[in-house]
Enzyme design. Structure first.
Site, PDB file in Angstrom:
ATOM      1  N   ASP A  54       0.858  -1.107  -0.071  1.00 44.59           N
ATOM      2  CA  ASP A  54       0.041   0.249   0.124  1.00 44.59           C
ATOM      3  C   ASP A  54       0.976   1.426  -0.002  1.00 44.59           C
ATOM      4  OD1 ASP A  54      -2.793   0.967   0.524  1.00 44.59           O
ATOM      5  OD2 ASP A  54      -1.711   2.094   2.117  1.00 44.59           O
TER       6      ASP A  54
ATOM      7  N   GLU B 174       1.412  -0.610  -5.198  1.00 44.06           N
ATOM      8  CA  GLU B 174       0.326   0.412  -5.530  1.00 44.06           C
ATOM      9  C   GLU B 174       0.859   1.529  -5.924  1.00 44.06           C
ATOM     10  OE1 GLU B 174      -1.640   2.659  -2.518  1.00 44.06           O
ATOM     11  OE2 GLU B 174      -3.292   3.113  -3.710  1.00 44.06           O
TER      12      GLU B 174
HETATM   13  C1  NOJ Z   1      -4.234   3.193  -0.514  1.00 42.64           C
HETATM   14  C2  NOJ Z   1      -5.658   2.052  -0.320  1.00 42.64           C
HETATM   15  O1  NOJ Z   1      -5.896   1.581  -1.415  1.00 42.64           O
HETATM   16  C3  NOJ Z   1      -6.541   3.026   0.346  1.00 42.64           C
HETATM   17  O2  NOJ Z   1      -7.772   2.616   0.300  1.00 42.64           O
HETATM   18  C4  NOJ Z   1      -6.225   3.658   1.297  1.00 42.64           C
HETATM   19  O3  NOJ Z   1      -7.119   4.521   1.848  1.00 42.64           O
HETATM   20  C5  NOJ Z   1      -4.967   4.533   1.299  1.00 42.64           C
HETATM   21  N1  NOJ Z   1      -3.846   3.688   0.528  1.00 42.64           N
HETATM   22  C6  NOJ Z   1      -4.261   4.497   2.741  1.00 42.64           C
HETATM   23  O4  NOJ Z   1      -3.738   3.250   3.316  1.00 42.64           O
END
Ligand code: NOJ
Length: 589
Positions: free
Chosen positions: A250, A310
């Protein structure tokens, strides 16, 4: 077991299903047992690259599950691990090889799991560690690997590390987070949170501010502290030993901040929360991020695990960086750029695919996720929605790369956006309403059938089911040979059975066509699969440049045809958003 699929009248035997997969894993299991370790069931034995140098994840289809919304086994309105386990047959039949489960660790759920308060346990709302172990074991019998979601940038403010850190300025964990004095009674600098407001929150106990790129309940860890690095890698090891095959990482961009906390330059305008736009040069994408990616990769390699990033990038060159200069960072940085294209357009997609091909690396395609409006809603035109969903499926499943599906994409789930602020669950929407409505719309319950709550739960679902559940659900679409679901199943099976689609290079066809995206995938033996996708809302006729991939006398055998007719003279008529996939029977000229 041998799988036999009938595709457009052609018999295709899934050779993959014939390949014994278990032998080496059995050995690894024995070795692990001998070493007295918990068996790492999902990880692969070393040295499993194929002749093309590819590993299992290069050929796999990944499937993202938002556990709150997938299947609820105990009727509390929130999905859980047992619910996921109960759907493994469905996932296997769909052709999924790995599931990525968004965070299911203990959490106050401020950001629905992305605020982790314990990295080495399961939140009781989702079940227990025993349920997790059962999921891993049963998934293995379904040939499905488990990918967990690791949140390295921040913890919950209820994590014991943060509670210790905030207890006093001299606490040994103080430096595990980012604490600073304010400036003239204000936060230390001008940085604004992506979820609205300052990134700094004043803690009254010690009179200092702590930094949080996301919500105040998500304090950022200090990755400059070696103790933090070690603790976080240990958490990853904990799950590898329990059998996970990798992690989705993430928010990797935000791991580091400028130590001098320089103000970000301001950009014109305000963000959705009413704060000045900023060019985030001092708190995003700092070069040190890559040191962490390399360290995580080194650990992943010990378990032959995969790391998915991500990775929000503005262009392909930026995306390329995440593979690492020596391919020693992420094996699967997600290409999230397709999700930002304003419309379906053959030239736009073609240009992007060419850039990906030129950059090298193994592409990772995503068309929706839990933070992005569903592709069915985003790309739908209200008239050809199902056909567009099918065309999009054919596109990202048949390109060279690994697709990551989002649950419900395969049945054409639509966004169900909240209509009133008081109905919003996502704090981002509550804070930014109405300019920012939040992400509830893309997180609604999976639509299993047309009964109450779409078969997701016997209780009241935590979010309302989307209106199209009565027509777009697993049960009805399974029964309909022309459904989106059956098209996904067919195409995923084709990926598995056609070496050209698994391994083959990408060859652009009809590169100047303004409406039809056409390409071939060709394996080293010269066998080709050709794909023509009408990305427009009007009928098109194309004569594909087959000479680029096959002998002039070659015949094309149709594999998939939805809204398409192939003529003797090799021209193809495509309805709006029509799909034509065929195998070129003869080899290169
Ligand atoms: C990316 C995640 O996909 C999202 O859902 C989240 O709110 C943020 N990162 C913070 O962790």
């Amino acid at each position: 077991m041998t799988k036999i699929w009938v595709l457009a009248g052609i018999l295709v035997i899934d050779m993959c299903a014939l390949t014994p997969r278990g032998g080496a894993q059995q050995k690894r299991k024995k070795d692990a047992a001998a070493a007295g370790q918990k068996q790492d069931a999902g990880a692969q034995p070393k040295g499993t690259k194929d002749a093309a140098g590819h590993e299992w994840f290069n050929h796999a289809v990944f499937y993202e599950i938002y556990p709150r919304s997938f299947a609820d086994s105990n009727g509390d309105g929130v999905g859980d691990l047992k619910g996921i386990t109960s759907k493994l047959d469905y996932l296997q039949h769909l052709g999924v090889d790995a599931i990525w489960i968004t965070p299911c660790f203990p959490s106050p759920q401020v950001d629905f799991g992305y605020d982790v308060s314990d990295y080495e346990a399961i939140d009781p709302m989702y079940g227990t560690l025993a349920d997790f172990d059962e999921l891993v074991a049963k998934a293995k019998t379904h040939k499905i690997k488990i990918i967990l979601d690791f949140v390295p940038n921040h913890t919950s403010d209820q994590h014991k590390w943060f509670l210790e850190s905030k207890s006093s300025k001299t606490n040994p964990k103080r430096d595990w987070y980012i604490w600073r004095d304010g400036k003239d009674g204000k936060p230390p600098n001008n940085w604004t949170s992506t979820f609205g407001g300052s990134t700094w929150t004043l803690d009254p106990t010690t009179g200092q501010y702590y930094y949080h790129y996301f919500y105040a309940q998500q304090p950022d860890l200090n990755w400059r502290n070696p103790e933090v690095q070690k603790a976080m890698l240990d958490c990853m090891r904990f799950w590898y030993k329990r059998g996970v095959a990798g992690f989705r990482l993430d928010a990797v961009d935000t791991l580091y901040e400028d130590p001098d906390l320089k103000d970000n330059p301001l950009l014109p305008g305000l963000d959705k929360f009413g704060f000045p736009n900023e060019h985030e040069i001092y708190n995003k994408k700092l070069p040190e991020v890559h040191d962490v990616m390399r360290a995580m990769r080194k650990l992943a390699d010990e378990y032959n695990a995969v790391l998915i990033g991500e990775t929000w990038t503005a262009n392909v060159a930026e995306l390329r960086d995440y593979y690492g200069e020596k391919n020693d960072e992420l094996q699967m940085p997600m290409d999230l750029m397709l999700t930002q294209f304003p419309k379906l357009s053959a030239p736009l997609f073609r240009e992007h695919i060419t850039a990906l091909e030129d950059a090298g690396g193994w592409p990772v395609f995503v068309i929706s996720n839990h933070d992005i409006r569903r592709s069915y809603t985003r790309w739908g035109d209200g008239k050809n929605d199902d056909q567009i969903a099918k065309m999009a499926a054919a596109m990202y499943m048949l390109l060279r790369g690994t697709p990551i599906m989002y649950y419900g994409e395969e049945i054409g789930m639509e966004n169900n956006d909240p209509k009133r602020k008081e109905d919003v669950q996502d704090p981002q929407g509550r804070r930014g309403w109405p300019a920012e409505i939040g992400r509830d719309g893309e997180r609604t319950p999976m639509q299993w059938n047309d009964s109450a709550n779409a078969g997701f739960s016997t209780g009241k679902p935590w979010l309302p089911v989307a209106p199209n559940f009565s027509t777009h659900n697993v049960a009805s679409e399974t029964a309909d040979p022309n459904s989106i679901l059956n098209l996904y199943r067919k195409i995923i099976a084709l990926r598995a059975s056609e070496p050209a689609l698994r391994e083959g290079k990408y060859i652009e066809l009809n590169g100047h066509d303004p409406n039809v995206l056409a390409f071939a995938r060709q394996d080293i033996g010269g066998n080709s699969v050709i794909v023509a996708l009408n990305m427009s809302d009007s009928a098109q006729s194309v004569k594909l440049e087959l000479g680029k991939v096959a002998a002039p006398s070659a015949k094309a055998t149709t594999l998939v045809s939805v809204g398409a007719t192939a003529s003797e003279d090799r021209s193809i008529s495509l309805d709006p958003y029509g799909i034509y996939v065929a195998k070129a029977d003869s080899r290169l000229r």
